[in-house]
Design an enzyme around this catalytic site. Structure first.
Site, PDB file in Angstrom:
ATOM      1  N   LEU A 160       0.825  -1.212   0.000  1.00  4.12           N
ATOM      2  CA  LEU A 160       0.000   0.000   0.000  1.00  4.12           C
ATOM      3  C   LEU A 160       0.862   1.267   0.000  1.00  4.12           C
ATOM      4  CD1 LEU A 160      -2.710  -1.115   2.581  1.00  4.12           C
ATOM      5  CD2 LEU A 160      -2.823  -1.193   0.091  1.00  4.12           C
ATOM      6  N   CYS A 161       0.230   2.379  -0.359  1.00  2.06           N
ATOM      7  CA  CYS A 161       0.925   3.648  -0.435  1.00  2.06           C
ATOM      8  C   CYS A 161       1.492   4.013   0.935  1.00  2.06           C
ATOM      9  CB  CYS A 161      -0.005   4.752  -0.922  1.00  2.06           C
ATOM     10  SG  CYS A 161      -1.134   5.386   0.329  1.00  2.06           S
ATOM     11  N   PRO A 162       2.665   4.630   1.047  1.00  2.00           N
ATOM     12  CA  PRO A 162       3.480   5.082  -0.085  1.00  2.00           C
ATOM     13  C   PRO A 162       4.535   4.080  -0.546  1.00  2.00           C
ATOM     14  CG  PRO A 162       4.317   6.018   1.949  1.00  2.00           C
ATOM     15  CD  PRO A 162       3.186   5.110   2.331  1.00  2.00           C
ATOM     16  N   ASP A 195      -2.254  -1.229  -5.653  1.00  2.80           N
ATOM     17  CA  ASP A 195      -2.763  -0.197  -4.748  1.00  2.80           C
ATOM     18  C   ASP A 195      -3.429   0.892  -5.592  1.00  2.80           C
ATOM     19  OD1 ASP A 195      -3.224   1.721  -2.865  1.00  2.80           O
ATOM     20  OD2 ASP A 195      -1.118   2.249  -2.566  1.00  2.80           O
TER      21      ASP A 195
END
Lengths: 382, 80
Positions: B17-19, B44
Site C-alpha cells: 500500500l501507499c506510499p 494499490d
C-alpha cells in the site's frame, strides 16, 4: 467568548459548538421542550423558537421561511433533496448530473439512483478541483432531472462556480441542488438554486440538524411516506433545542463572517507560504479561489495515517484524504478526480476563533514531524 | 500509453500500500540507465495517482499504464 480547543484544525469535519449555540440550547430545553405542533402555551413557546430559527436560517440562505425544513442531518437533507427532485421530475427523465468531487452523501445517492435504473454523469474537475461551467452545462440533457453542485469542496477548499452553473441549469430548465455545507455562515449563497442543503455542525451549531430548502417553484415530490412535520419534507418530532441552537450559532457566525473570513485567510496563507518551503510537498488547489480556512497538501513518501497520528501526538487534529486513512483503502475521490499526489495527505481546516499563535506553532512543528517520519521510513535523499 | 516500451526493470509491489510503491520506485530507478524504462506492478489504487505525481515532482517521464502486463502496471522512463 471561549475559542476552539488548541490544535483543533478539523473544522471541515465539524466546527466546535459556538457559545451562542450552547446558550440558545439551554434556553430552549427549558422553554422550548414541548411539542411545537400543539396549541397550548408550552407548545406555542416551542413553536415560537422553531419559527424564529427557521426565519434566521431562511434569512441567511436567501429563502422564504416556508421553503426551509430541518432534517436530522446534512446527509438526510441531501438524500431527501436529491431523491425528491428525481421523483418530482421522473416524467422528464432519470438522468442526474453531479460533479465528481461532491460529498460522498451525494455520490452515494447518485450510485443508488443508478442502481435503481437511473443514469448518472459525473463532471470532472481540473487539477485545482474546480468544475468547468461549460463542461457541466454540456452534461445537461433534455432528460436530466437534477443537477448537483457544492458551493465549495470539503477536502481541498476549492470554491465552485455555482452562479455560472446555476445559470446554465436554469437555461436548460434543470433544477440545481446546491450543497452549501462548507459555506453557509461564511458567504452568501449564489442565487439560482432549486434545492439547498446544509448542516448545522459545520457552522458551529450542534450535530443532528440539517437544512433542506426547497424553492416553492421546484418540482419536488417527497420520497417519504406522508408526515405532518416540516412541511412533509422531514419525518418526526423536531429537535427544537438543537434547531434553536443551530440558528443562534448561524446568526452569530454570519454577523462576524466578513472579518473572520479575512482573518482566517491570512492564517491559511501563512500556512501555504510555509508549506511551499517544506521539502517535497504538493500543495493542492494552489491558485484557485478557496475557502478562507482550508489548506490541503500531500507529503511525498509519507504514510497519511502515520502523519495524522504523529500530528495528533504533538497536539494537532487534522484529517487526511490518503487511502491508508480510509476504510475502503482507496484515496479520497476528490484527490483522485484532481489527479494529484494522494499519500501523506493533510487537510488543515481552521475553526473560527483559532489563534494566530496556534497556527504559528503548527507551522513550526510540521517540518520536524515530516523529517522524523521520513527518517523512520528511510526515504531521506530519495 | 506506450505498450511498445521494453522495460529494463520490473518492480513488483503487488499487495503493498501507499506510499510503499512510490518508495520502491524512487529507490530503484537509479538501477536503470537514463532513457530506459521501469515497469511498476502495483494494485494499490493510490498508485494510479501517485506514480504520475512522483514523476512530475522528480522530473521523470510517466509513460502511462502498461496494458500488456498481467497485472495493473505503470511505465516510467528515467529522464535524468
Amino acid at each position: 467568548m471561549t475559542g476552539p480547543p488548541d490544535g483543533y484544525f478539523d473544522a471541515a469535519s465539524t466546527e466546535p459548538l459556538h457559545p451562542a449555540a450552547r446558550q440558545a440550547w439551554l434556553a430552549a430545553v427549558d422553554a422550548g421542550w414541548a411539542d411545537p405542533a400543539r396549541l397550548y402555551r408550552d407548545g406555542r413557546r416551542a413553536r415560537m423558537r422553531l419559527d424564529e430559527a427557521r426565519e434566521i436560517v431562511a434569512g441567511v440562505i436567501g429563502a422564504a421561511p416556508a421553503e426551509v425544513s430541518f432534517t436530522g442531518s446534512g446527509t438526510a437533507a441531501l438524500q431527501i433533496g436529491m431523491v425528491g427532485c428525481l421523483r418530482g421530475r421522473a416524467r422528464v427523465g432519470r438522468h442526474l448530473v453531479a460533479s465528481a468531487v461532491e460529498h460522498s452523501a451525494v455520490l452515494h445517492t447518485a450510485q443508488w439512483h443508478e442502481a435503481g435504473g437511473g443514469s448518472v454523469d459525473l463532471v470532472g474537475v481540473d487539477r485545482a478541483g474546480r468544475v468547468d461551467p461549460a463542461t457541466f452545462a454540456a452534461a445537461l440533457r433534455p432528460d436530466t432531472a437534477l443537477a448537483c453542485l457544492q458551493t465549495a469542496n470539503h477536502e481541498v477548499g476549492t470554491v465552485q462556480p455555482v452562479a455560472e452553473v446555476a445559470a446554465a441549469a436554469g437555461a436548460a430548465n434543470v433544477p440545481l441542488l446546491v450543497d452549501a455545507a462548507q459555506t453557509v455562515g461564511r458567504f452568501a449563497v449564489p442565487d439560482g438554486w432549486g434545492v439547498l442543503c446544509a448542516s448545522a455542525h459545520k457552522w458551529g451549531g450542534p450535530p443532528g440538524v440539517g437544512v433542506l430548502a426547497v424553492r416553492r417553484t421546484a418540482r419536488w415530490r417527497s420520497p417519504l411516506p406522508p408526515g405532518e412535520r416540516e412541511s412533509g419534507r422531514s419525518p418526526g418530532f423536531e429537535n427544537v433545542p438543537a434547531i434553536a441552537a443551530a440558528a443562534a450559532a448561524l446568526a452569530a457566525v454570519a454577523r462576524d463572517a466578513a472579518a473572520e473570513n479575512a482573518r482566517l485567510a491570512t492564517l491559511t496563507e501563512r500556512i501555504r507560504a510555509a508549506a511551499a518551503r517544506w521539502p517535497d510537498i504538493a500543495l493542492h488547489a494552489a491558485g484557485a479561489t478557496t475557502l478562507p480556512n482550508l489548506v490541503s497538501f500531500s507529503c511525498l513518501y509519507i504514510d497519511g495515517e502515520a502523519l495524522v497520528t504523529e500530528l495528533d501526538r504533538v497536539g494537532f487534529a487534522v484529517n487526511s484524504g490518503s487511502s491508508c486513512t480510509a476504510d475502503t483503502l482507496r484515496p479520497s475521490h476528490v484527490l483522485e478526480a484532481m489527479g494529484v499526489l494522494s499519500h501523506g495527505n493533510v487537510r488543515v481546516s481552521l475553526p473560527r476563533g483559532v489563534t494566530e499563535s496556534d497556527v504559528d506553532e503548527f507551522i513550526l512543528t510540521v517540518p520536524g514531524v515530516l523529517a522524523k517520519l521520513r527518517a523512520i521510513a528511510g526515504v531521506e535523499g530519495l | 500509453m506506450n505498450a511498445a516500451e521494453d522495460p529494463a526493470l520490473t518492480l513488483d509491489v503487488l499487495g503493498r500500500l501507499c506510499p510503499a510503491p512510490i518508495i520502491e520506485l524512487a529507490k530503484n530507478i537509479g538501477r536503470i540507465d537514463v532513457g530506459s524504462v521501469v515497469r511498476v506492478l502495483a494494485d494499490d489504487p493510490a498508485a494510479a495517482l501517485d506514480i504520475p505525481a512522483w514523476c512530475e515532482m522528480r522530473d521523470q517521464e510517466f509513460l502511462g499504464e502498461d496494458a500488456t502486463a498481467p497485472a495493473r502496471a505503470y511505465l516510467v522512463r528515467r529522464a535524468r
